[in-house]
Design an enzyme around this catalytic site. Structure first.
Site, PDB file in Angstrom:
ATOM      1  N   GLY A 136      48.223  38.541  36.908  1.00  0.00           N
ATOM      2  CA  GLY A 136      49.544  39.048  36.562  1.00  0.00           C
ATOM      3  C   GLY A 136      50.125  39.940  37.629  1.00  0.00           C
ATOM      4  O   GLY A 136      51.325  39.894  37.918  1.00  0.00           O
ATOM      5  N   ARG A 179      34.637  40.692  40.177  1.00  0.00           N
ATOM      6  CA  ARG A 179      35.401  41.939  40.166  1.00  0.00           C
ATOM      7  C   ARG A 179      34.518  43.156  40.415  1.00  0.00           C
ATOM      8  O   ARG A 179      34.959  44.123  41.047  1.00  0.00           O
ATOM      9  CB  ARG A 179      36.157  42.067  38.839  1.00  0.00           C
ATOM     10  CG  ARG A 179      37.327  41.103  38.752  1.00  0.00           C
ATOM     11  CD  ARG A 179      38.000  41.133  37.408  1.00  0.00           C
ATOM     12  NE  ARG A 179      39.233  40.354  37.440  1.00  0.00           N
ATOM     13  CZ  ARG A 179      39.947  40.021  36.378  1.00  0.00           C
ATOM     14  NH1 ARG A 179      39.524  40.393  35.167  1.00  0.00           N
ATOM     15  NH2 ARG A 179      41.058  39.324  36.485  1.00  0.00           N
ATOM     16  N   GLY A 184      44.841  33.449  37.955  1.00  0.00           N
ATOM     17  CA  GLY A 184      43.519  33.120  37.419  1.00  0.00           C
ATOM     18  C   GLY A 184      43.147  31.666  37.549  1.00  0.00           C
ATOM     19  O   GLY A 184      42.030  31.326  37.954  1.00  0.00           O
ATOM     20  N   LYS A 222      54.456  26.542  32.923  1.00  0.00           N
ATOM     21  CA  LYS A 222      55.853  26.761  32.566  1.00  0.00           C
ATOM     22  C   LYS A 222      56.695  27.331  33.696  1.00  0.00           C
ATOM     23  O   LYS A 222      56.268  28.218  34.420  1.00  0.00           O
ATOM     24  CB  LYS A 222      55.936  27.716  31.369  1.00  0.00           C
ATOM     25  CG  LYS A 222      55.331  27.159  30.087  1.00  0.00           C
ATOM     26  CD  LYS A 222      55.485  28.161  28.950  1.00  0.00           C
ATOM     27  CE  LYS A 222      54.925  27.610  27.651  1.00  0.00           C
ATOM     28  NZ  LYS A 222      55.068  28.580  26.537  1.00  0.00           N
TER      29      LYS A 222
END
Length: 414
Positions: free
Chosen positions: A394, A36, A371, A219
């Site tokens: 996200g 990053r 991620g 999920k």
């Protein structure tokens, strides 16, 4: 990309307040992955080359928002950045009280602010207690929003131009990512932000076809809107990981002890029907690697789509891997979010590795987001074969859902 970027504004003699994503892993004071930081260097160097100075701000981890916490200090990051750039980086130990450090800035200079999340006003969330009435909670939220504005205004006072280069935080309406823009006249995207939006946007809205999306992870509920949105856009949607077993259960298969969300069965059936009605190819596992326990040393067996009682599927099987790889190799555009199994354990990594190899071999425009997907690609050694690896898990997921990202929406239009 209809937002202004650093190229669209004059930077000579200007102070640029830049939101970066320096939320990097640190162990014993040592940065273990500087991806990053490296991603932000083009924007940082451009501002300095154009005769500007920089005030950098970021969050790190999840502090409690009650002040300084040594484990989440950005001081090691400032020191590391100074070594990478080969020039001094002044560290301001309080992001809301950095007037002295900022006032001393000269063109070509850099100030790095302490973790913005040391202030609860950064996130701007009021905490509700059991004793609170609805009216009291509403008042607390309003008060917190005013405090968030005050922090944003303070951060804005440090510069002439605001630059957001933190795509990983662009889905948050925080003081340093969105609210600050209300107090600046020039709000621009950095080069990393520009790149993220360009690749994700083009992949989803104007892909070269065939367009294949690969979704994995644990999920279905984490990716409800993503599945629905992508089924309107892709030619083929590939499902793997734990979420696949909710879909298989919806088709009437036994899934043993595999991860399965019973409250999402109707949704899974709806998506299967939607794919068929829209003429989209929805690929689900045809065989699976099952284990008798969730452990690296578990007993394993390859089974079909009915998982034996007492066993759990932890990876897609070899036939499924071959089927998915065939579809991927025909693609011209690939978006991948989520692994095919518990790739962290070698016994259940083959599916994810096989998909990764297929994406690398496809020659497609490949965009990797999330991620775990990024970790899998890096672990495979094939990262350099991918077109773009997103820095925002996200944020990329919400982008794929079709949501507007507050940190992008707040920037100035061209």
């Amino acid at each position: 990309m209809n937002k202004k970027t650093l190229r669209d504004v004059s930077l000579q003699g200007k102070r640029v307040v830049m939101r970066v994503d320096f939320n990097v892993p640190i162990k014993d004071g040592v940065i273990t992955d500087d991806t990053r930081i490296q991603g932000a260097l083009p924007s940082i160097n451009y501002v300095l080359e154009q005769g500007g100075s920089l005030v950098l701000m970021s969050h790190l981890g999840r502090p409690k928002g009650k002040g300084y916490e040594a484990d989440f200090s950005l001081k090691p990051v400032a020191e590391y950045l100074a070594k990478v750039l080969g020039k001094p980086v002044t560290f301001a130990a309080d992001c809301a009280n950095a007037d002295a450090e900022v006032s001393a800035l000269q063109p070509g200079g850099i100030v790095m602010l302490e973790n913005t999340r040391f202030y609860k006003e950064e996130e701007g969330k009021a905490k509700r207690t059991d004793e609170m009435t609805d009216d009291e909670y509403a008042a607390a939220k309003a008060e917190m929003k005013e405090k968030q504005k005050a922090l944003a205004q303070k951060l804005a006072s440090y510069g002439d131009v605001y630059c957001n280069d933190a795509f990983g935080s662009a889905h948050r309406a925080h003081a340093s990512t969105a609210v600050i823009c209300k107090f600046m006249t020039e709000n621009v995207a950095g080069f990393l932000m520009e790149k993220e939006i360009a690749y994700l946007g083009n992949a989803v809205e104007s892909p070269t076809r065939p367009f294949v999306a690969i979704l994995g992870g644990a999920k279905v509920s984490d990716k409800l809107a993503v599945v629905k949105n992508l089924l309107d856009k892709v030619d083929t949607l590939i499902i793997g990981g734990g979420m696949a077993y909710t879909f298989l259960k919806a088709q009437g298969h036994d899934v043993g002890n595999s991860l399965c969300e019973l409250d999402q069965l109707d949704y899974a059936k709806e998506m299967i029907a939607k794919a068929a009605a829209n003429g989209k190819q929805l690929l689900l596992p045809v065989d699976n690697v099952a284990a008798d326990k969730f452990a690296a040393d578990a007993n394993t067996q390859v089974v079909g789509n009915d998982i034996p009682a007492g066993w759990m599927a932890l990876d897609i099987g070899p036939q499924t891997t071959a089927c998915y790889a065939d579809a991927i190799r025909q693609a011209k555009t690939v978006v991948w979010n989520g692994p095919m199994g518990c790739f962290e354990m070698p016994a259940f990594a083959a599916g994810t590795t096989g998909v990764c190899q297929a994406v690398a071999d496809s020659g497609s425009v490949s965009v990797i987001g999330g991620g775990d997907s990024v970790s899998a690609v890096n672990k495979s050694g094939l990262a350099d074969k991918m077109t773009h690896i997103s820095t925002g898990g996200g944020a990329s997921l919400e982008f794929l859902e079709g949501k507007e990202l507050p940190g992008v929406a707040a920037l100035s239009d061209k």
